[in-house]
Write a protein that holds these residues in place. Sequence first.
Motif, PDB file in Angstrom:
ATOM      1  N   ASP A 269      56.453  -9.201  17.691  1.00  0.00           N
ATOM      2  CA  ASP A 269      57.796  -8.916  17.202  1.00  0.00           C
ATOM      3  C   ASP A 269      58.882  -9.364  18.176  1.00  0.00           C
ATOM      4  N   ILE A 270      58.587  -9.468  19.447  1.00  0.00           N
ATOM      5  CA  ILE A 270      59.610  -9.892  20.414  1.00  0.00           C
ATOM      6  C   ILE A 270      59.426 -11.350  20.824  1.00  0.00           C
ATOM      7  N   GLY A 271      58.577 -12.060  20.090  1.00  0.00           N
ATOM      8  CA  GLY A 271      58.415 -13.482  20.347  1.00  0.00           C
ATOM      9  C   GLY A 271      57.430 -13.815  21.451  1.00  0.00           C
ATOM     10  N   GLY A 272      56.630 -12.846  21.886  1.00  0.00           N
ATOM     11  CA  GLY A 272      55.641 -13.087  22.933  1.00  0.00           C
ATOM     12  C   GLY A 272      54.226 -13.123  22.384  1.00  0.00           C
ATOM     13  N   THR A 273      53.269 -13.138  23.283  1.00  0.00           N
ATOM     14  CA  THR A 273      51.856 -13.172  22.897  1.00  0.00           C
ATOM     15  C   THR A 273      51.085 -12.173  23.738  1.00  0.00           C
ATOM     16  N   ALA A 274      49.970 -11.705  23.191  1.00  0.00           N
ATOM     17  CA  ALA A 274      49.082 -10.786  23.894  1.00  0.00           C
ATOM     18  C   ALA A 274      47.654 -11.305  23.756  1.00  0.00           C
ATOM     19  N   GLU A 275      46.990 -11.459  24.879  1.00  0.00           N
ATOM     20  CA  GLU A 275      45.611 -11.934  24.883  1.00  0.00           C
ATOM     21  C   GLU A 275      44.724 -10.927  25.597  1.00  0.00           C
ATOM     22  N   LEU A 276      43.538 -10.695  25.032  1.00  0.00           N
ATOM     23  CA  LEU A 276      42.557  -9.813  25.636  1.00  0.00           C
ATOM     24  C   LEU A 276      41.395 -10.650  26.152  1.00  0.00           C
ATOM     25  N   ILE A 277      41.097 -10.487  27.438  1.00  0.00           N
ATOM     26  CA  ILE A 277      39.983 -11.194  28.058  1.00  0.00           C
ATOM     27  C   ILE A 277      38.981 -10.138  28.514  1.00  0.00           C
ATOM     28  N   SER A 278      37.822 -10.131  27.907  1.00  0.00           N
ATOM     29  CA  SER A 278      36.846  -9.093  28.220  1.00  0.00           C
ATOM     30  C   SER A 278      35.456  -9.694  28.329  1.00  0.00           C
ATOM     31  N   VAL A 279      34.791  -9.387  29.432  1.00  0.00           N
ATOM     32  CA  VAL A 279      33.418  -9.804  29.648  1.00  0.00           C
ATOM     33  C   VAL A 279      32.587  -8.538  29.819  1.00  0.00           C
ATOM     34  N   PRO A 280      31.568  -8.331  28.997  1.00  0.00           N
ATOM     35  CA  PRO A 280      30.754  -7.123  29.116  1.00  0.00           C
ATOM     36  C   PRO A 280      30.293  -6.903  30.543  1.00  0.00           C
ATOM     37  N   GLY A 281      30.563  -5.702  31.065  1.00  0.00           N
ATOM     38  CA  GLY A 281      30.165  -5.348  32.418  1.00  0.00           C
ATOM     39  C   GLY A 281      31.171  -5.708  33.479  1.00  0.00           C
ATOM     40  N   GLN A 282      32.258  -6.420  33.112  1.00  0.00           N
ATOM     41  CA  GLN A 282      33.228  -6.862  34.114  1.00  0.00           C
ATOM     42  C   GLN A 282      34.659  -6.409  33.807  1.00  0.00           C
ATOM     43  N   GLY A 283      34.810  -5.467  32.942  1.00  0.00           N
ATOM     44  CA  GLY A 283      36.133  -4.942  32.647  1.00  0.00           C
ATOM     45  C   GLY A 283      36.894  -5.765  31.618  1.00  0.00           C
TER      46      GLY A 283
ATOM     47  N   GLY B  77      45.288   0.481  18.076  1.00  0.00           N
ATOM     48  CA  GLY B  77      45.763   0.408  19.445  1.00  0.00           C
ATOM     49  C   GLY B  77      46.021  -0.999  19.919  1.00  0.00           C
ATOM     50  N   VAL B  78      45.112  -1.931  19.629  1.00  0.00           N
ATOM     51  CA  VAL B  78      45.275  -3.318  20.047  1.00  0.00           C
ATOM     52  C   VAL B  78      46.056  -4.110  19.012  1.00  0.00           C
ATOM     53  N   ALA B  79      45.697  -3.958  17.740  1.00  0.00           N
ATOM     54  CA  ALA B  79      46.296  -4.781  16.683  1.00  0.00           C
ATOM     55  C   ALA B  79      47.793  -4.572  16.558  1.00  0.00           C
ATOM     56  N   GLN B  80      48.249  -3.309  16.647  1.00  0.00           N
ATOM     57  CA  GLN B  80      49.660  -3.032  16.436  1.00  0.00           C
ATOM     58  C   GLN B  80      50.387  -2.645  17.715  1.00  0.00           C
ATOM     59  N   SER B  81      49.846  -1.683  18.463  1.00  0.00           N
ATOM     60  CA  SER B  81      50.563  -1.193  19.638  1.00  0.00           C
ATOM     61  C   SER B  81      50.686  -2.243  20.734  1.00  0.00           C
ATOM     62  N   ILE B  82      49.785  -3.213  20.752  1.00  0.00           N
ATOM     63  CA  ILE B  82      49.864  -4.257  21.780  1.00  0.00           C
ATOM     64  C   ILE B  82      50.249  -5.590  21.154  1.00  0.00           C
ATOM     65  N   ARG B  83      49.374  -6.158  20.355  1.00  0.00           N
ATOM     66  CA  ARG B  83      49.672  -7.476  19.781  1.00  0.00           C
ATOM     67  C   ARG B  83      50.870  -7.445  18.854  1.00  0.00           C
ATOM     68  N   GLY B  84      50.979  -6.402  18.040  1.00  0.00           N
ATOM     69  CA  GLY B  84      52.116  -6.314  17.121  1.00  0.00           C
ATOM     70  C   GLY B  84      53.442  -6.254  17.844  1.00  0.00           C
ATOM     71  N   ARG B  85      53.480  -5.480  18.923  1.00  0.00           N
ATOM     72  CA  ARG B  85      54.726  -5.384  19.692  1.00  0.00           C
ATOM     73  C   ARG B  85      55.117  -6.739  20.279  1.00  0.00           C
TER      74      ARG B  85
END
Length: 412
Positions: free
Chosen positions: A377-391, A366-374
């Motif tokens: 492929d279009i020349g952009g970036t995807a970053e995940l920011i997650s803090v336990p308990g804060q979403g 879900g994250v590796a391909q459906s988000i970051r992979g996409r």
Amino acid sequence: MPRRERVMRMSVEQPLWRALAGYRVLTVLYAVGLFATAYDRFPRPWIAVAYYCVLFLWTLATLPRVANAASCTRAFLAVDLALAVTGILLTPLADTHARIVDGGPTLPSIWTAGSVLAFAVKGGWRWAAVASTAVAAANLVERGGPARDTVHNVILVWVASIAIGYVVEVARASERTLARALEIEAATRERERLARDIHDGVLQVLAMVQRRGAVIGGEAAELGRLAGEQEVALRTLVSGGLVPVSRVSQDTAQGAVVRMVDDEADGEREESGPVDLRSLLAHWAGSRVSLAEPGAPVLLPAAVAREVAAAVGAALDNVRKHVGEDARAWILVEEEPESVLVTVRDEGPGIPEGRLAQAEGEGRLGVAQSIRGRLRDIGGTAELISVPGQGTEVELNVPKQAERARGKAESR
């Protein structure tokens, strides 16, 4: 979705064939010019005139034969080399013995090297060695012995032709290696594309059936269990075994050829024009998903906008799966001078450290391909920011002029 096949040719040797064709024309004119300047010194000039007529007509008529390796057949090479050797052996009949001993040129002169080079470009250094040896033997017979200048010229032609033949062989091997690398790269990208599509559709449905079945119980629980088993099997297949070959490479007469199957034709992508990203993201807005967007249209190329919207959809699917069906989420669209930033935020417990790597190892894409992979492929970036308990926040950054990375590589 429309698909088409592109053909890319990569040939290092093709310029050599064009240079060889030009060399043959120039050298036949050079040989005729040498003869014309010394015409009165030939005791039997009619032999040279007859030979030059044949050589000139042969050179012009066979130019298509030296256009590429396919048309340059073995029979042509044999006749071409025989014509060169014949010209060398006819030299003592047309010219005086004194001029020959003094190092006078043979009738074909440096045209002979073109015949030898054709062997080198066609068959590599081994063919070049055979042709240059035949020319060397004819020169020794013509001179009546191994004179210093004759040996020098023979060695020069022999070494040059073998070196060029070796370079051609190395170039062909490099082309095959490059074509194979492009084939593997295309197959990997196709696998990633299919993995994203499967994850966005089939896997999500199977996961939902599994969860619903467990809640309902009874026969539905058994269906949910079977759906869970099929989900695991399909994830394993997608992550490791599903490798369709979308490009086929082959070594042909005009170099390595790579055929690529596109998901949709470039012309259709261009004709679709820019798309307002807001209209695609509006699909995801609802009672549980809030969409904040600029007041003006956010224009992106159609293919890019669709990929961004699909990545947002994948992020929301993860929210529903890991946080709950009733979880709230927010989509924020920001337009900057050079890029577009889309943020998806939820109110869940966050992602534990190391969980993403573990999920990727288990085939959950879900994250590796459906988000970051996409986005990659279009020349952009995807970053995940997650803090336990804060979403969790998913930040998608896309350049406004983004194009598919593979499209850039293919246009070079």
